[in-house]
Write a protein that holds these residues in place. Sequence first.
Motif, PDB file in Angstrom:
ATOM      1  N   GLN A  79       0.846  -1.193   0.000  1.00 18.59           N
ATOM      2  CA  GLN A  79       0.000   0.000   0.000  1.00 18.59           C
ATOM      3  C   GLN A  79       0.883   1.244   0.000  1.00 18.59           C
ATOM      4  OE1 GLN A  79      -3.522   0.551   0.534  1.00 18.59           O
ATOM      5  NE2 GLN A  79      -3.983  -1.618   0.308  1.00 18.59           N
ATOM      6  N   GLY A  80       0.428   2.275  -0.709  1.00 18.26           N
ATOM      7  CA  GLY A  80       1.116   3.550  -0.655  1.00 18.26           C
ATOM      8  C   GLY A  80       0.890   4.204   0.693  1.00 18.26           C
ATOM      9  N   PHE A  81       1.927   4.818   1.255  1.00 11.71           N
ATOM     10  CA  PHE A  81       1.830   5.452   2.569  1.00 11.71           C
ATOM     11  C   PHE A  81       1.136   6.809   2.493  1.00 11.71           C
ATOM     12  CE2 PHE A  81       3.833   7.663   6.281  1.00 11.71           C
ATOM     13  CZ  PHE A  81       3.200   6.920   7.254  1.00 11.71           C
ATOM     14  N   GLY A  82       1.177   7.432   1.340  1.00 13.47           N
ATOM     15  CA  GLY A  82       0.478   8.704   1.147  1.00 13.47           C
ATOM     16  C   GLY A  82       0.927   9.779   2.113  1.00 13.47           C
ATOM     17  N   ASP A  83      -0.033  10.422   2.761  1.00 12.36           N
ATOM     18  CA  ASP A  83       0.297  11.510   3.679  1.00 12.36           C
ATOM     19  C   ASP A  83       0.301  11.059   5.136  1.00 12.36           C
ATOM     20  OD1 ASP A  83      -2.425  11.153   3.740  1.00 12.36           O
ATOM     21  OD2 ASP A  83      -2.940  13.270   3.599  1.00 12.36           O
ATOM     22  N   LEU A  98      -7.676   2.466   5.710  1.00 14.70           N
ATOM     23  CA  LEU A  98      -7.238   1.123   6.072  1.00 14.70           C
ATOM     24  C   LEU A  98      -6.606   1.255   7.448  1.00 14.70           C
ATOM     25  CD1 LEU A  98      -6.683  -1.846   5.352  1.00 14.70           C
ATOM     26  CD2 LEU A  98      -4.564  -1.084   4.261  1.00 14.70           C
ATOM     27  N   CYS A  99      -7.192   0.593   8.434  1.00 13.73           N
ATOM     28  CA  CYS A  99      -6.743   0.728   9.821  1.00 13.73           C
ATOM     29  C   CYS A  99      -6.011  -0.535  10.264  1.00 13.73           C
ATOM     30  CB  CYS A  99      -7.924   1.018  10.731  1.00 13.73           C
ATOM     31  SG  CYS A  99      -8.764   2.562  10.302  1.00 13.73           S
ATOM     32  N   PHE A 100      -5.023  -0.347  11.128  1.00 17.36           N
ATOM     33  CA  PHE A 100      -4.182  -1.448  11.574  1.00 17.36           C
ATOM     34  C   PHE A 100      -4.405  -1.709  13.055  1.00 17.36           C
ATOM     35  CE2 PHE A 100      -2.027   0.708   8.056  1.00 17.36           C
ATOM     36  CZ  PHE A 100      -2.050  -0.330   7.143  1.00 17.36           C
ATOM     37  N   LYS A 101      -4.757  -2.930  13.363  1.00 16.23           N
ATOM     38  CA  LYS A 101      -5.042  -3.322  14.741  1.00 16.23           C
ATOM     39  C   LYS A 101      -3.776  -3.454  15.578  1.00 16.23           C
ATOM     40  CE  LYS A 101      -9.087  -5.778  13.199  1.00 16.23           C
ATOM     41  NZ  LYS A 101      -9.330  -6.877  12.311  1.00 16.23           N
ATOM     42  N   ASP A 102      -2.635  -3.561  14.919  1.00 13.66           N
ATOM     43  CA  ASP A 102      -1.389  -3.754  15.653  1.00 13.66           C
ATOM     44  C   ASP A 102      -0.772  -2.444  16.153  1.00 13.66           C
ATOM     45  OD1 ASP A 102      -0.529  -2.778  13.208  1.00 13.66           O
ATOM     46  OD2 ASP A 102       0.954  -4.339  12.864  1.00 13.66           O
ATOM     47  N   GLU A 106      -4.002   6.326  18.515  1.00 12.11           N
ATOM     48  CA  GLU A 106      -5.247   6.766  17.896  1.00 12.11           C
ATOM     49  C   GLU A 106      -5.115   6.904  16.377  1.00 12.11           C
ATOM     50  OE1 GLU A 106      -8.278  10.494  18.381  1.00 12.11           O
ATOM     51  OE2 GLU A 106      -7.229   9.766  20.163  1.00 12.11           O
ATOM     52  N   ALA A 107      -3.983   7.438  15.918  1.00 15.25           N
ATOM     53  CA  ALA A 107      -3.761   7.590  14.478  1.00 15.25           C
ATOM     54  C   ALA A 107      -3.149   6.296  13.944  1.00 15.25           C
ATOM     55  CB  ALA A 107      -2.847   8.782  14.204  1.00 15.25           C
ATOM     56  N   HIS A 108      -4.006   5.360  13.559  1.00 12.69           N
ATOM     57  CA  HIS A 108      -3.542   4.039  13.127  1.00 12.69           C
ATOM     58  C   HIS A 108      -4.115   3.632  11.763  1.00 12.69           C
ATOM     59  CE1 HIS A 108      -7.357   3.194  15.110  1.00 12.69           C
ATOM     60  NE2 HIS A 108      -7.421   2.088  14.374  1.00 12.69           N
ATOM     61  N   CYS A 109      -4.526   4.610  10.962  1.00  8.67           N
ATOM     62  CA  CYS A 109      -5.141   4.339   9.670  1.00  8.67           C
ATOM     63  C   CYS A 109      -4.405   5.120   8.577  1.00  8.67           C
ATOM     64  CB  CYS A 109      -6.603   4.765   9.664  1.00  8.67           C
ATOM     65  SG  CYS A 109      -7.599   4.011  10.966  1.00  8.67           S
ATOM     66  N   ILE A 110      -4.458   4.602   7.361  1.00  7.57           N
ATOM     67  CA  ILE A 110      -3.949   5.322   6.197  1.00  7.57           C
ATOM     68  C   ILE A 110      -5.058   5.371   5.150  1.00  7.57           C
ATOM     69  CG2 ILE A 110      -1.532   4.660   6.553  1.00  7.57           C
ATOM     70  CD1 ILE A 110      -1.991   2.635   4.173  1.00  7.57           C
ATOM     71  N   ASN A 111      -4.931   6.289   4.228  1.00 11.89           N
ATOM     72  CA  ASN A 111      -5.834   6.286   3.076  1.00 11.89           C
ATOM     73  C   ASN A 111      -5.477   5.094   2.210  1.00 11.89           C
ATOM     74  OD1 ASN A 111      -7.245   8.677   3.706  1.00 11.89           O
ATOM     75  ND2 ASN A 111      -5.544   9.883   2.923  1.00 11.89           N
ATOM     76  N   LYS A 112      -6.483   4.329   1.802  1.00 10.84           N
ATOM     77  CA  LYS A 112      -6.235   3.154   0.967  1.00 10.84           C
ATOM     78  C   LYS A 112      -5.587   3.574  -0.346  1.00 10.84           C
ATOM     79  CE  LYS A 112     -10.153   0.516   2.692  1.00 10.84           C
ATOM     80  NZ  LYS A 112     -11.498   0.019   2.356  1.00 10.84           N
ATOM     81  N   ASP A 113      -4.482   2.918  -0.658  1.00 13.76           N
ATOM     82  CA  ASP A 113      -3.781   3.151  -1.914  1.00 13.76           C
ATOM     83  C   ASP A 113      -3.121   1.835  -2.331  1.00 13.76           C
ATOM     84  OD1 ASP A 113      -2.489   4.152  -4.129  1.00 13.76           O
ATOM     85  OD2 ASP A 113      -0.981   5.260  -2.998  1.00 13.76           O
ATOM     86  N   PRO A 114      -3.931   0.852  -2.753  1.00 11.03           N
ATOM     87  CA  PRO A 114      -3.353  -0.451  -3.107  1.00 11.03           C
ATOM     88  C   PRO A 114      -2.471  -0.339  -4.342  1.00 11.03           C
ATOM     89  CG  PRO A 114      -5.678  -0.369  -3.699  1.00 11.03           C
ATOM     90  CD  PRO A 114      -5.371   0.905  -2.966  1.00 11.03           C
ATOM     91  N   LEU A 115      -1.248  -0.845  -4.207  1.00 11.94           N
ATOM     92  CA  LEU A 115      -0.292  -0.769  -5.306  1.00 11.94           C
ATOM     93  C   LEU A 115       0.004  -2.134  -5.910  1.00 11.94           C
ATOM     94  CD1 LEU A 115       2.152   1.724  -3.582  1.00 11.94           C
ATOM     95  CD2 LEU A 115       0.441   2.246  -5.326  1.00 11.94           C
ATOM     96  N   LEU A 116       0.126  -3.151  -5.057  1.00  6.80           N
ATOM     97  CA  LEU A 116       0.464  -4.490  -5.534  1.00  6.80           C
ATOM     98  C   LEU A 116       0.005  -5.511  -4.512  1.00  6.80           C
ATOM     99  CD1 LEU A 116       2.080  -6.210  -7.665  1.00  6.80           C
ATOM    100  CD2 LEU A 116       4.055  -5.957  -6.160  1.00  6.80           C
TER     101      LEU A 116
END
Length: 129
Positions: A79-83, A98-102, A106-116
Amino acid sequence: MIKHFVIMLIIIICVCAAWHTSRPVEIIAVHDGNTILVKNFPIFKNKQIAWWESNKEMIKNRYDIPRPDEEGYYAIYVQGFGDGYHRDGEREEDADLLCFKDMPVEAHCINKDPLLTIGNARNAPSYFE
């Protein structure tokens, strides 16, 4: 005059394209044992696959992925990390996060940017989407 402008424009475009394609891929983080967040990922699929093929051993050694299941299947998502990371406000506009349970912050999500997507099964060749 216009001819010189067009030539300069072509040169600038070529230099920018060469610079963009020559930047090294930067792995920002690995989450949930199957998601790699990157910056500067190649645009073209053949370059993406070549990056994976040349870096899969390092990724396995450093991040312990892929982790095949008992049947030998795995899927890795690049996934692209974006901003960067965002917090999930649980609003409709956050549906593309896309949020990560690990991550216990509080800030544990990124904007979805599927690359491969890289996948494999026990008796089948790897696939790339």
